[in-house]
Motif scaffolding. Structure first.
Motif, PDB file in Angstrom:
ATOM      1  N   GLY A  83       4.191  -4.965  18.071  1.00  0.00           N
ATOM      2  CA  GLY A  83       4.962  -5.888  18.855  1.00  0.00           C
ATOM      3  C   GLY A  83       6.101  -6.352  17.957  1.00  0.00           C
ATOM      4  O   GLY A  83       6.897  -7.093  18.354  1.00  0.00           O
ATOM      5  N   GLU A  84       6.112  -6.154  16.567  1.00  0.00           N
ATOM      6  CA  GLU A  84       7.127  -6.616  15.689  1.00  0.00           C
ATOM      7  C   GLU A  84       8.221  -5.582  15.435  1.00  0.00           C
ATOM      8  O   GLU A  84       7.883  -4.567  15.780  1.00  0.00           O
ATOM      9  N   GLY A  85       9.389  -6.487  15.342  1.00  0.00           N
ATOM     10  CA  GLY A  85      10.581  -5.344  15.013  1.00  0.00           C
ATOM     11  C   GLY A  85      11.143  -5.684  13.637  1.00  0.00           C
ATOM     12  O   GLY A  85      10.694  -6.618  12.873  1.00  0.00           O
ATOM     13  N   GLY A  86      12.389  -5.187  13.637  1.00  0.00           N
ATOM     14  CA  GLY A  86      13.246  -5.545  12.280  1.00  0.00           C
ATOM     15  C   GLY A  86      13.296  -4.119  11.469  1.00  0.00           C
ATOM     16  O   GLY A  86      12.536  -3.318  11.561  1.00  0.00           O
ATOM     17  N   ASN A  87      14.376  -4.215  10.496  1.00  0.00           N
ATOM     18  CA  ASN A  87      14.472  -3.010   9.643  1.00  0.00           C
ATOM     19  C   ASN A  87      13.415  -2.689   8.959  1.00  0.00           C
ATOM     20  O   ASN A  87      13.145  -1.586   8.734  1.00  0.00           O
ATOM     21  N   LEU A  88      12.582  -3.557   8.210  1.00  0.00           N
ATOM     22  CA  LEU A  88      11.374  -3.184   7.303  1.00  0.00           C
ATOM     23  C   LEU A  88      10.437  -2.735   8.217  1.00  0.00           C
ATOM     24  O   LEU A  88       9.611  -1.668   7.697  1.00  0.00           O
ATOM     25  N   VAL A  89      10.367  -3.141   9.624  1.00  0.00           N
ATOM     26  CA  VAL A  89       9.142  -2.505  10.319  1.00  0.00           C
ATOM     27  C   VAL A  89       9.558  -1.085  10.586  1.00  0.00           C
ATOM     28  O   VAL A  89       8.964   0.085  10.754  1.00  0.00           O
ATOM     29  N   LEU A  90      11.099  -0.835  10.812  1.00  0.00           N
ATOM     30  CA  LEU A  90      11.553   0.527  11.029  1.00  0.00           C
ATOM     31  C   LEU A  90      11.271   1.520  10.075  1.00  0.00           C
ATOM     32  O   LEU A  90      10.792   2.578   9.889  1.00  0.00           O
ATOM     33  N   VAL A  91      11.485   1.006   8.926  1.00  0.00           N
ATOM     34  CA  VAL A  91      11.240   1.719   7.579  1.00  0.00           C
ATOM     35  C   VAL A  91       9.766   1.811   7.391  1.00  0.00           C
ATOM     36  O   VAL A  91       9.344   3.225   6.906  1.00  0.00           O
ATOM     37  N   SER A  92       8.889   1.102   7.587  1.00  0.00           N
ATOM     38  CA  SER A  92       7.619   1.348   7.672  1.00  0.00           C
ATOM     39  C   SER A  92       7.054   2.316   8.543  1.00  0.00           C
ATOM     40  O   SER A  92       6.068   3.214   8.206  1.00  0.00           O
ATOM     41  N   LEU A  93       7.599   2.490   9.834  1.00  0.00           N
ATOM     42  CA  LEU A  93       7.307   3.405  10.808  1.00  0.00           C
ATOM     43  C   LEU A  93       7.761   4.657  10.355  1.00  0.00           C
ATOM     44  O   LEU A  93       7.150   5.573  10.306  1.00  0.00           O
ATOM     45  N   ALA A  94       8.808   4.666   9.690  1.00  0.00           N
ATOM     46  CA  ALA A  94       9.637   6.054   9.179  1.00  0.00           C
ATOM     47  C   ALA A  94       8.503   6.730   8.106  1.00  0.00           C
ATOM     48  O   ALA A  94       8.396   7.875   8.029  1.00  0.00           O
ATOM     49  N   ARG A  95       8.378   5.700   7.320  1.00  0.00           N
ATOM     50  CA  ARG A  95       7.472   6.196   6.075  1.00  0.00           C
ATOM     51  C   ARG A  95       6.121   6.805   6.507  1.00  0.00           C
ATOM     52  O   ARG A  95       5.498   7.577   6.180  1.00  0.00           O
ATOM     53  N   LYS A  96       5.448   5.994   7.640  1.00  0.00           N
ATOM     54  CA  LYS A  96       4.352   6.524   8.344  1.00  0.00           C
ATOM     55  C   LYS A  96       4.344   7.965   9.111  1.00  0.00           C
ATOM     56  O   LYS A  96       3.468   8.885   8.796  1.00  0.00           O
ATOM     57  N   PHE A  97       5.581   8.195   9.520  1.00  0.00           N
ATOM     58  CA  PHE A  97       5.850   9.428  10.420  1.00  0.00           C
ATOM     59  C   PHE A  97       6.311  10.661   9.170  1.00  0.00           C
ATOM     60  O   PHE A  97       6.344  11.698   9.614  1.00  0.00           O
ATOM     61  N   THR A  98       6.308  10.181   8.019  1.00  0.00           N
ATOM     62  CA  THR A  98       6.783  11.108   6.987  1.00  0.00           C
ATOM     63  C   THR A  98       5.908  11.286   5.956  1.00  0.00           C
ATOM     64  O   THR A  98       6.281  11.666   4.883  1.00  0.00           O
ATOM     65  N   GLN A  99       4.714  10.784   6.093  1.00  0.00           N
ATOM     66  CA  GLN A  99       3.547  11.159   5.176  1.00  0.00           C
ATOM     67  C   GLN A  99       3.292  12.675   4.639  1.00  0.00           C
ATOM     68  O   GLN A  99       3.247  13.373   5.578  1.00  0.00           O
ATOM     69  N   GLY A 100       3.193  12.748   3.488  1.00  0.00           N
ATOM     70  CA  GLY A 100       3.040  14.189   3.163  1.00  0.00           C
ATOM     71  C   GLY A 100       4.444  14.872   2.577  1.00  0.00           C
ATOM     72  O   GLY A 100       4.519  16.023   2.161  1.00  0.00           O
ATOM     73  N   HIS A 101       5.326  13.824   2.552  1.00  0.00           N
ATOM     74  CA  HIS A 101       6.890  14.304   2.269  1.00  0.00           C
ATOM     75  C   HIS A 101       7.453  13.302   1.224  1.00  0.00           C
ATOM     76  O   HIS A 101       8.134  12.291   1.636  1.00  0.00           O
ATOM     77  N   PRO A 102       6.948  13.420   0.071  1.00  0.00           N
ATOM     78  CA  PRO A 102       7.185  12.152  -0.960  1.00  0.00           C
ATOM     79  C   PRO A 102       8.913  12.126  -1.337  1.00  0.00           C
ATOM     80  O   PRO A 102       9.199  10.989  -1.346  1.00  0.00           O
ATOM     81  N   ARG A 103       9.641  13.141  -1.235  1.00  0.00           N
ATOM     82  CA  ARG A 103      10.883  13.069  -1.315  1.00  0.00           C
ATOM     83  C   ARG A 103      11.388  12.249  -0.063  1.00  0.00           C
ATOM     84  O   ARG A 103      12.527  11.252  -0.240  1.00  0.00           O
ATOM     85  N   MET A 104      11.085  12.582   0.972  1.00  0.00           N
ATOM     86  CA  MET A 104      11.781  11.723   2.147  1.00  0.00           C
ATOM     87  C   MET A 104      11.220  10.373   2.124  1.00  0.00           C
ATOM     88  O   MET A 104      12.001   9.384   2.435  1.00  0.00           O
ATOM     89  N   GLN A 105       9.958  10.051   1.814  1.00  0.00           N
ATOM     90  CA  GLN A 105       9.426   8.823   1.603  1.00  0.00           C
ATOM     91  C   GLN A 105      10.314   7.982   0.650  1.00  0.00           C
ATOM     92  O   GLN A 105      10.505   6.704   0.980  1.00  0.00           O
TER      93      GLN A 105
END
Length: 635
Positions: A83-105
């Motif tokens: 239910g939370e939003g904000g840029n850091l939430v978006l960043v945490s979601l992006a990191r979650k969806f790119t696990q296994g890709h250290p450079r992208m993280q």
């Protein structure tokens, strides 16, 4: 993905909508004070001809519709975490969806740091330009007020920052009604002018905006987009404050109240200029009847104070989130309310913001000058975080293919790049201020992150595996005393330095030993039943892991009292001592980091908030045991 949060339970939609009107839309709601004035009467403006007036108002309308309604409400705000939003939430979601890709993280982490830096860079401008533009209405009443504009503005700003330490829970209840009155007032003023010059309604046709962009506005056409962008300052608040009020309350408030009120006022200002181009010097106040000027100045000042308060509170929240995610050193955080969610006060952030805002007012002296500094950091944030990070989340969130994801991302990115380019042209006129401030903050955060990595490497050289260390201890050599010893650690596999030092010098240990790790998850909140995980390592040796979200403040003693050890035995604070390893780091010759930068990190490290305060530990039961570690090799 969403869940109902404690601070929203029991609140009706109308109640949440009133709160959202005050907190979420305070910044964007005060944009009519200066957006049209700068686009048609500022230093980088279009000549106020009828075609240009229709073009500018058309661009404002379609910018609000595309950026606020379509981009944020239809897409960005769907990317929530609990239910939370904000840029850091978006960043945490992006990191979650790119696990296994250290450079992208790593790239996403850098984007997050850029986003936080630019947020503060442009955030300091909101209190300055909002309050200053409101107080400038006194000059419209009579030029005699002109010498007092700056002193009155500084007084209002000073009082605003001085009351932060007392919390805003009580005054916050007035935000919604005051802002609702503000929107009703500006809508009424706009309707009055529209009725006098109804031809302004033609501005709703997008062709007028397109015609302006294609060159009818003259040589300043592109740079005027920077002034048009002033109409959407505060757009990030829709997403950032979603957790406080919910997506539905924000969307309904915007669509049925805020957006119509704003457009009625923008159309009204355009209508006024169509009738008298001379009013372009301050169309907002000149559209107000003479008898309502002073009340409108008071109402505008109140609205700008609310807008500024929202930015300051957002800065406090962003500081805490950045600390929890490891972007900043620990700072002192004070909770100012026992019942209101998110009511925190960060003293260092407050005073640094005050210094920056006062410097802006004294340096730029007018809202017109400040408008040149506004926008470049916000658009940079939109590009670096909101659009690019959302592009990563988009495919996972909606399960879209690249065929659908890329065109939408390109549309959003083209709009952001257009506004960024227009604002970048104002760099030398004031845009340098938020950029330099943001760059400084990014440098400090990157220094902190790099230094933290070096600390981990230096400590790793002195690591001792925990279980073998405990098993080799001869019980007959250890003097056991009553009570519980808690050793803070980041890795359960390794012996905490404080434990090693304690046994090395005293050969004394408490009856029960707890190895405690406090872990920040990449989510805003951790469910209560998942916050504490405990297991037995050896007889009377326990491992406890406390998990919390990056929007939460951890209370270690409060968590431990709910813990049950062997045979249901509780941790009693009166018999518990906390042992902290206080490493004394000194600067060596570090590869990859200049010695002066390493010393800067060490200063940040030494001046960070102590773990005792940060984790709410009882100071009389904390024992610091220090070791000396050289960072980067020999001195």
């Amino acid at each position: 993905m969403s869940q109902t949060l404690p601070h929203k339970q029991g609140s009706s939609l109308p109640t949440l909508m009133i709160g959202a009107i005050g907190v979420v839309f305070g910044d964007i709601g005060t944009s009519p004070l200066y957006a049209v004035k700068e686009a048609l009467g500022g230093e980088h403006s279009a000549t106020p001809t009828p075609d240009n007036v229709l073009g500018i108002i058309s661009l404002i309308f379609w910018t609000l519709l595309i950026v606020l309604t379509i981009k944020y409400q239809f897409f960005i705000m769907r990317a929530d975490e609990q239910g939370e939003g904000g840029n850091l939430v978006l960043v945490s979601l992006a990191r979650k969806f790119t696990q296994g890709h250290p450079r992208m993280q790593r790239a996403i982490m850098i984007m997050g740091m850029i986003g936080v830096s630019l947020f503060f860079g442009d955030g300091v401008i909101t209190p300055a330009i909002s309050v200053l533009s409101a107080v400038e209405g006194l000059e419209v009443i009579t030029p005699a007020f002109q010498p007092y504009i700056i002193p009155i503005t500084l007084m209002v700003i000073l009082l605003l920052f001085l009351v932060q330490s007392n919390g805003t829970a009580k005054i916050g209840r007035l935000f919604g009604p005051v802002c609702a009155l503000w929107f009703l007032a500006i809508a009424a003023v706009g309707i009055k002018e529209i009725l006098r010059h109804p031809e302004i309604l033609a501005a709703l046709n997008p062709m007028h905006g397109i015609h302006f962009l294609l060159g009818s506005g003259g040589g300043n056409t592109f740079i005027v987009l920077g002034s048009v962008f002033l109409a959407v300052t505060g757009a990030e608040a829709l997403y950032a404050d979603m957790g406080h009020f919910g997506r539905s309350a924000i969307n309904w408030s915007w669509g049925f109240f805020v957006f119509p009120a704003l457009m009625l006022n923008y159309l009204g200002q355009g209508a006024l200029i169509l009738g008298d181009p001379g009013t372009v010097k301050n169309p907002f106040y000149m559209s107000v009847p003479e008898w309502g000027m002073l009340p409108m100045v008071v109402l505008a000042t109140s609205a700008t104070i609310i807008a500024s308060q929202a930015v300051i509170s957002g800065a406090f929240s962003a500081t805490r989130q950045a600390m929890q995610l490891g972007y900043l050193p620990r700072l002192r955080v004070i909770h100012t309310s026992s019942s209101e969610f998110g009511q925190i006060y960060v003293p260092l952030t407050n005073w640094l913001l005050l210094i920056a805002v006062v410097a802006l007012v004294l340096g730029f002296k007018s809202s017109t000058n400040l408008a040149a500094a506004y926008g470049i950091a916000v658009t940079g944030t939109m590009i670096a975080v909101t659009t690019l990070a959302f592009g990563i989340v988009l495919r996972h969130l909606f399960s879209w293919s690249l065929l659908f994801s890329i065109p939408l991302l390109l549309i959003f990115l083209s709009v952001d790049l257009g506004f960024f380019g227009a604002n970048a042209l104002k760099f030398m006129d004031g845009g340098w201020f938020p950029v330099i401030l943001g760059a400084l903050l990014f440098f400090l955060m990157s220094t902190w992150r790099k230094g933290q990595e070096m600390v981990k490497c230096a400590v790793r050289k002195q690591e001792i595996p925990l279980e073998p260390f405990l098993r080799q201890l001869n019980p007959s050599d250890i003097n056991r005393i009553p009570g519980t010893a808690v050793f803070m650690t980041q890795n359960f596999d390794l012996a905490p330095p404080a434990l090693v030092e304690l046994l090395k010098h005293t050969l004394t240990l408490h009856e029960r030993v707890v190895f405690l790790s406090v872990q920040t998850e990449n989510i805003p909140y951790v469910d209560h039943d998942k916050r504490l995980v405990m297991d037995t390592l050896l007889d009377n040796y326990y491992r406890i892991r406390i998990k919390h979200g990056f929007m939460e403040t951890v209370d270690v003693p409060g968590m431990l009292v709910d813990c049950r050890l062997k045979d249901g035995e509780r941790v009693v604070m009166e018999d518990t001592y906390f042992f902290l390893g206080k490493a004394n780091f000194v600067a060596g010759h570090a590869p990859g980091m200049a010695r002066w930068r390493l010393k800067l990190f060490l200063n940040l490290y030494r001046n960070a908030e102590s773990p005792t305060r940060f984790f709410n530990l009882p100071s009389i039961r904390v024992v610091d045991l220090g070791t000396r570690i050289v960072l980067g090799g020999a001195e």
